[in-house]
Design an enzyme around this catalytic site. Sequence first.
Site, PDB file in Angstrom:
ATOM      1  N   GLY A  52       0.790  -1.226   0.000  1.00  0.00           N
ATOM      2  CA  GLY A  52       0.000   0.000   0.000  1.00  0.00           C
ATOM      3  C   GLY A  52       0.820   1.272   0.000  1.00  0.00           C
ATOM      4  O   GLY A  52       0.269   2.364  -0.120  1.00  0.00           O
ATOM      5  N   SER A  53       2.133   1.147   0.087  1.00  0.00           N
ATOM      6  CA  SER A  53       3.016   2.310   0.110  1.00  0.00           C
ATOM      7  C   SER A  53       3.588   2.558  -1.286  1.00  0.00           C
ATOM      8  O   SER A  53       4.301   1.709  -1.825  1.00  0.00           O
ATOM      9  CB  SER A  53       4.169   2.062   1.093  1.00  0.00           C
ATOM     10  OG  SER A  53       5.248   2.931   0.829  1.00  0.00           O
ATOM     11  N   PRO A  54       3.309   3.729  -1.872  1.00  0.00           N
ATOM     12  CA  PRO A  54       3.849   3.998  -3.205  1.00  0.00           C
ATOM     13  C   PRO A  54       5.378   4.078  -3.233  1.00  0.00           C
ATOM     14  O   PRO A  54       5.998   3.670  -4.213  1.00  0.00           O
ATOM     15  CB  PRO A  54       3.208   5.322  -3.608  1.00  0.00           C
ATOM     16  CG  PRO A  54       2.765   5.954  -2.330  1.00  0.00           C
ATOM     17  CD  PRO A  54       2.474   4.830  -1.377  1.00  0.00           C
ATOM     18  N   THR A  66       7.317   2.342  -1.385  1.00  0.00           N
ATOM     19  CA  THR A  66       7.762   0.955  -1.309  1.00  0.00           C
ATOM     20  C   THR A  66       7.748   0.325  -2.698  1.00  0.00           C
ATOM     21  O   THR A  66       8.654  -0.422  -3.064  1.00  0.00           O
ATOM     22  CB  THR A  66       6.879   0.162  -0.330  1.00  0.00           C
ATOM     23  OG1 THR A  66       7.051   0.710   0.970  1.00  0.00           O
ATOM     24  CG2 THR A  66       7.236  -1.307  -0.313  1.00  0.00           C
TER      25      THR A  66
END
Length: 193
Positions: A12-14, A16
């Site tokens: 869910g982390s861009p 990442t």
Amino acid sequence: MPKTITFLFDVGSPTTYLAHRRLPAIVARTGAVVDYIPVLLGGIFKATGNAAPGLVAARGRYMNTDMARCAARDGITFAMNPDFPINTITMMRMLTGTRGTRDFAPLAEVLFSGMWEHPRNLGDAAVLTATLIGAGLDPDVHFARANDPAVKAALIDATDEAVRRGVFGAPTFFVGAEMFFGQDRLDWVEAAL
């Protein structure tokens, strides 16, 4: 023996996602291996009192510009997901359930792509199911893994262990005991290798 990059991540982390796309080049240059550790970013935020950068309007605007800049520099296909933030608990459980198996990399690829290359709301079970089927993956197998009590406990344990190690967000990397935070610190990760 090759050195290891321990990569704590949540799809869910861009940022990442951007790190995930940059890691293969580092592996090619260094011969390192990557140990992907699924964690719950929301759980880390709750445990540490941290919050998503986008909650501060000016920082969020800057971060969106910076992510696009980084993606363009590195030739990474990237599109901000219009449904962001998306609840990733089912996806992260699926990944936890496949960790250490041949199913892990294809599943991770489908989830990262579905979140940040061809953005869709993968927090919606119907959309996630259709995405898995479209990639030739069996959704029944992956949902069964996500609902396995042992898998749920393993994801909680990995998240708690991350917090114990000092993790406060994602992406976070370890080379040995040394911690690096953020996709913009991959040059330091490579130097540590």
